[in-house]
Motif scaffolding. Sequence first.
Motif, PDB file in Angstrom:
ATOM      1  N   HIS A 281      29.650  41.946  33.093  1.00 49.40           N
ATOM      2  CA  HIS A 281      31.152  41.934  34.057  1.00 49.40           C
ATOM      3  C   HIS A 281      30.875  42.728  35.373  1.00 49.40           C
ATOM      4  CE1 HIS A 281      32.633  40.545  30.218  1.00 49.40           C
ATOM      5  NE2 HIS A 281      31.935  41.383  29.486  1.00 49.40           N
ATOM      6  N   SER A 316      32.188  37.586  33.635  1.00 45.25           N
ATOM      7  CA  SER A 316      33.449  37.785  34.229  1.00 45.25           C
ATOM      8  C   SER A 316      33.178  38.572  35.440  1.00 45.25           C
ATOM      9  CB  SER A 316      34.686  38.579  33.363  1.00 45.25           C
ATOM     10  OG  SER A 316      34.349  39.812  33.230  1.00 45.25           O
ATOM     11  N   THR A 318      35.990  40.348  38.331  1.00 43.76           N
ATOM     12  CA  THR A 318      37.260  40.692  38.968  1.00 43.76           C
ATOM     13  C   THR A 318      37.082  41.252  40.431  1.00 43.76           C
ATOM     14  OG1 THR A 318      37.978  41.237  36.627  1.00 43.76           O
ATOM     15  CG2 THR A 318      39.211  42.318  38.437  1.00 43.76           C
ATOM     16  N   PRO A 344      39.173  26.629  35.645  1.00 45.94           N
ATOM     17  CA  PRO A 344      38.484  27.620  34.692  1.00 45.94           C
ATOM     18  C   PRO A 344      37.212  27.103  34.010  1.00 45.94           C
ATOM     19  CG  PRO A 344      41.073  27.060  34.425  1.00 45.94           C
ATOM     20  CD  PRO A 344      40.445  26.224  35.421  1.00 45.94           C
ATOM     21  N   ARG A 349      34.895  33.863  33.494  1.00 47.25           N
ATOM     22  CA  ARG A 349      36.328  34.347  34.158  1.00 47.25           C
ATOM     23  C   ARG A 349      36.353  34.891  35.533  1.00 47.25           C
ATOM     24  NH1 ARG A 349      37.296  37.006  30.428  1.00 47.25           N
ATOM     25  NH2 ARG A 349      37.480  39.253  31.128  1.00 47.25           N
ATOM     26  N   ASN A 351      38.669  36.600  38.329  1.00 42.02           N
ATOM     27  CA  ASN A 351      40.099  37.121  38.631  1.00 42.02           C
ATOM     28  C   ASN A 351      40.168  38.020  40.106  1.00 42.02           C
ATOM     29  OD1 ASN A 351      42.667  38.025  38.422  1.00 42.02           O
ATOM     30  ND2 ASN A 351      41.975  40.044  37.677  1.00 42.02           N
ATOM     31  N   GLU A 353      42.588  39.774  42.934  1.00 38.17           N
ATOM     32  CA  GLU A 353      43.927  40.408  43.171  1.00 38.17           C
ATOM     33  C   GLU A 353      43.896  40.811  44.761  1.00 38.17           C
ATOM     34  OE1 GLU A 353      44.578  43.210  40.180  1.00 38.17           O
ATOM     35  OE2 GLU A 353      43.978  42.399  38.637  1.00 38.17           O
TER      36      GLU A 353
END
Length: 426
Positions: A281, A316, A318, A344, A349, A351, A353
Amino acid sequence: GRLLQANLALTLLLPTRNAVWPAIVGISFERCIKYHRIIGRWTFINLLVHWIAMIIVYGSDILTVRSGRWGEGNLYGTLAGISMALMVLSAAEPIRRRYYELFLFLHMMAFPMLIFSVLHNRDTLVHLILPLALYSVDWIIRIMQRSRTVKTLSAQALVDGCTRLHLDCPAVAQAIWCKKANGLASFVYIQISAINNNPMEWHPFTVSGLECTGNETEMQPVGGASTPQPIPMGITVHIKSMGDGTWSDRLLTAVKQQKPMVIRLEGPYGQMGVDLVKYSHILSVSGGVGFTPCAPLLQMVLDPQRRHECLPLLKSLTVVWVVRSQESLSWFEGLLAKVLALRPAPDFRLNIELYVTRPDPSTPSASRFPTKQGRPQLDVICKQMAANCNGEPVATLVCGPAALTSDSVKHAREAGFHTHTETFVL
């Protein structure tokens, strides 16, 4: 005196950009500059002690020239000390940041300082043979790189004082591409004679993307896939204006005026302080134009074949990007559009922001990219990510203003994440 000679040799070993030993220990040269400064300061303290001892022992004889067993006299040692003092004082951060050209000029005192040191004590040369040899090889490589000009495919003046350069430079692009995950956070030194006040003025900028130029002929299978992919032959850099009269501001003005520019590159250099191949991650936190090191990572994971080859364990990613105005999001409009269009995947994954600290609803990009107002709660983000990762390793990549960087590193370490900070404040 012997300790001073050894420290002087070690100080010279550290700043070489193309040395072999940084690659062996996994630290790129810009990270070694930190230790160059530490050892340089210690060497100067050692010099002061040696100087005081010489004054006590020899008195006014420290200004004499007299050939003897060890060298040509104490005067040369005094001159070497004065040269080093000028270098150390000009390297103090307030002077280095505000008067970089003065710092660069006075750092050239290293050459007369070394000559004076050898004249003062001949066997100093023995300690300097290895670092000088490595330094010479380093400069030969750098001169070869600097002698090549690159073709500017496009130069755009973007909103909010940012310039985007798309450069055709196959050697640089292929070197970064072949390094795979280790090529992330690569940077190049750029020299543009049309806007430089000093021909020795080269500025480092992160490579914000690898691009195809339309001339790709070499193909390379990726991740065992049957369909080969073209190796990019160009790079993109984003350069934010740092204020009126600065090099970056002169570049922005030249691009707006469509002035012809001859661009030279040196590099690529740099690599992450963490080995991303080992992590499941990744958390990336960026502020403003500090998004540039994250952009190539996003570019990599958007291509499933490339992601599986370069980051086989990654589950993942982020991405947190903080900007002052929504206009700044347009710097990477194409890349963000691809992120929003990403379907997806069962094994990965993504993400992202986007935070705007000074939102303006009238900005066109506001309706295209979903954003949040204010600043991110990094402690909450890190805790949530730690809970979702079930003890699997997490790497945090940070680039941005000092306050954001400090806050990100603090919360990431509290959550048990390994961190890498990208900065040119060396």
